[in-house]
Write a protein that holds these residues in place. Structure first.
Motif, short mmCIF file in Angstrom:
data_model
loop_
_atom_site.label_atom_id
_atom_site.label_comp_id
_atom_site.label_asym_id
_atom_site.label_seq_id
_atom_site.Cartn_x
_atom_site.Cartn_y
_atom_site.Cartn_z
N ASN A 158 -0.35 -5.46 -3.05
CA ASN A 158 -1.16 -4.41 -3.65
C ASN A 158 -0.26 -3.53 -4.51
OD1 ASN A 158 -2.94 -2.32 -4.13
ND2 ASN A 158 -2.85 -1.50 -2.05
N GLU A 217 2.57 -7.67 3.47
CA GLU A 217 1.21 -7.45 2.98
C GLU A 217 0.96 -8.58 1.98
OE1 GLU A 217 0.47 -3.19 2.03
OE2 GLU A 217 -0.68 -4.00 0.37
N HIS A 225 -11.31 3.43 9.12
CA HIS A 225 -11.08 2.78 10.41
C HIS A 225 -9.92 1.80 10.30
CE1 HIS A 225 -12.97 1.29 14.29
NE2 HIS A 225 -12.10 0.34 14.04
N TYR A 240 0.84 -1.19 0.00
CA TYR A 240 0.00 0.00 0.00
C TYR A 240 0.88 1.25 0.00
CZ TYR A 240 -3.54 3.32 1.47
OH TYR A 240 -4.38 4.39 1.55
C1 LIG Z 1 -6.20 1.33 2.66
C2 LIG Z 1 -5.09 0.51 3.13
C3 LIG Z 1 -4.33 0.89 4.23
C4 LIG Z 1 -4.53 2.19 4.95
O1 LIG Z 1 -5.78 2.26 5.59
P1 LIG Z 1 -6.62 3.59 5.81
O2 LIG Z 1 -7.83 3.10 6.50
O3 LIG Z 1 -6.87 4.19 4.46
O4 LIG Z 1 -5.79 4.51 6.64
C5 LIG Z 1 -3.32 0.03 4.66
N1 LIG Z 1 -3.08 -1.14 4.03
C6 LIG Z 1 -3.80 -1.53 2.95
C7 LIG Z 1 -3.49 -2.82 2.30
C8 LIG Z 1 -4.83 -0.72 2.47
O5 LIG Z 1 -5.52 -1.11 1.39
#
Ligand SMILES: *Cc1c(COP(=O)(O)O)cnc(C)c1O
Length: 385
Positions: A151, A147, A211, A104
């Motif tokens: 992504n 992760e 959240h 991300y």
């Molecule tokens: C969106 C996302 C985040 C961050 O989350 P927010 O709620 O936007 O702060 C972190 N990791 C992944 C994989 C995400 O898709």
């Protein structure tokens, strides 16, 4: 008791953490919209003193999340990034972290632009082969950050293998499980120490709340993170907790449909003459499909594809034509979204770095929703042309 982990996930998604309201019997946890709690005498209270520290709506959600991730403790935050921030605050200047390189964009940003300034070093590396982690471990390494699926390239990383290496070297293993959701994957079962969620995505599921959450088993780790949660104060309000609590009750039903629609659309795109490559975890010839089969119970609705005409303009032309797929950041909601990581979610990663990691200029990412799948396919057909 309804919260017991003896129940199947589909039951726990609905009942875990939730008790009828003691005052009225309300079946749904009320939104305790309060900042403080009255004490009979100093220290004589019902377990709630001040709402940054504790809130009953948040407690219900934290317990629900702990249960559905097969953990012991849940902690909620105002966003996924606030949850990431809390985990990074476990580190000290001089510490090093090994991070999966396809991740991300906001996580890349907070590590390189915020925590690097505090003397913490991050190594972004490919983890398709988890053994690669070993090449970057030094006596300063404290954490491995994964992760999976990644992504937007939808690689799959072997959590169990990462956990084994982490344990050998006494490193904390953090898994961002946002893409899979607890319905498709439970990283704690494979040895992760902390699971992170952007509940903004599949957990909330309705694109109406931002959240974040952390789930863990270890009590000492929970105490440290709860201390950070309360000290730094990036807590969600009770209404946001309530929205996530409501969202997770249908997680299983939504994820089943996301996965079905995802499969149909991935197959459709793969057969399309203008599409060069389709990335979807469920393909049997996906390079890490064996790992996906081991650690995932389904493959979800996240799909990326690259056009044969590999340039930004060609991608933007497709993006401008879809009607049902809305052009937007984010993912995991009931409605289908389309995005262009190179200019949107991953815009903060330098082009050279991005291309090196396989994120092409024309790569389009879909978050397939739960609409009628034929309507979705028709929409893509007219947009790709
Ligand atoms: C969106 C996302 C985040 C961050 O989350 P927010 O709620 O936007 O702060 C972190 N990791 C992944 C994989 C995400 O898709």
């Amino acid at each position: 008791m309804a919260n017991s982990n003896k129940h199947k996930l589909e039951t726990r998604l609905i009942h875990a953490g939730v008790e009828p309201d003691p005052t009225t019997g309300a079946i749904m946890t009320p939104i305790y919209q309060t900042s403080t709690y009255v004490q009979a005498a100093p220290g004589d209270h019902k377990g709630y003193e001040y709402a940054r520290t504790q809130n009953p709506t948040r407690t219900a959600l934290q317990n629900a999340l702990a249960s559905i991730e097969n953990g012991q403790y849940g902690l909620c935050f105002g966003s996924g990034m606030a949850a990431t921030d809390a985990v990074a605050k476990l580190l000290l200047p001089g510490d090093e972290v090994i991070v999966s390189n396809d991740l991300y964009g906001g996580t890349y940003r907070i590590f390189t632009k915020v925590f690097a300034n505090y003397g913490i070093k991050f190594h972004f590396i490919p983890m398709d082969d988890a053994q690669n982690i070993r090449n970057y471990i030094s006596d300063k390494t404290k954490m491995v950050w994964v992760e999976t699926p990644t992504n937007p390239l939808l690689n799959v990383i072997d959590i169990e293998a990462c956990a084994q290496i982490s344990k050998e070297h006494n490193l904390l293993l953090v898994v961002d499980n946002t893409f899979a959701s607890p319905y498709l994957q439970n990283p704690l079962d494979w040895g992760a120490d902390i699971v992170l969620h952007s509940a903004t995505k599949y957990l909330g599921g309705h694109s109406d709340v931002v959240h974040g959450a952390l789930i863990m088993k270890d009590v000492a780790l929970e105490e440290r993170l709860r201390f950070i949660q309360n000290s730094c104060g990036a807590v969600p309000g009770p209404h946001d907790c309530w929205l996530v609590l409501r969202g997770i009750k249908t997680l299983h039903v939504r994820m089943q449909r996301h996965s079905e629609n995802g499969k149909a659309i991935a197959e459709y795109l793969r057969a399309h003459p203008k599409v060069a490559r389709v990335l979807w975890v469920g393909f049997e010839d996906h390079p890490n499909h064996e790992v996906a089969r081991k650690q995932m119970r389904g493959y979800g609705g996240m799909i990326s594809f690259v056009l044969k005409d590999d340039n930004i303009e060609a991608a933007l032309a497709v993006l401008s034509k879809t009607q049902l797929f809305s052009l937007a950041e984010s993912l995991g909601g009931v409605e289908s979204l389309i995005g262009h990581p190179a200019t949107m979610t991953h815009g903060s990663i330098p082009r050279e770095e991005r291309i090196k990691n396989g994120l092409s200029d024309s790569l389009i990412r879909l978050s397939v929703g739960i609409e009628d799948v034929n309507d979705l396919i028709e929409d893509l057909a007219q947009a790709i042309g």
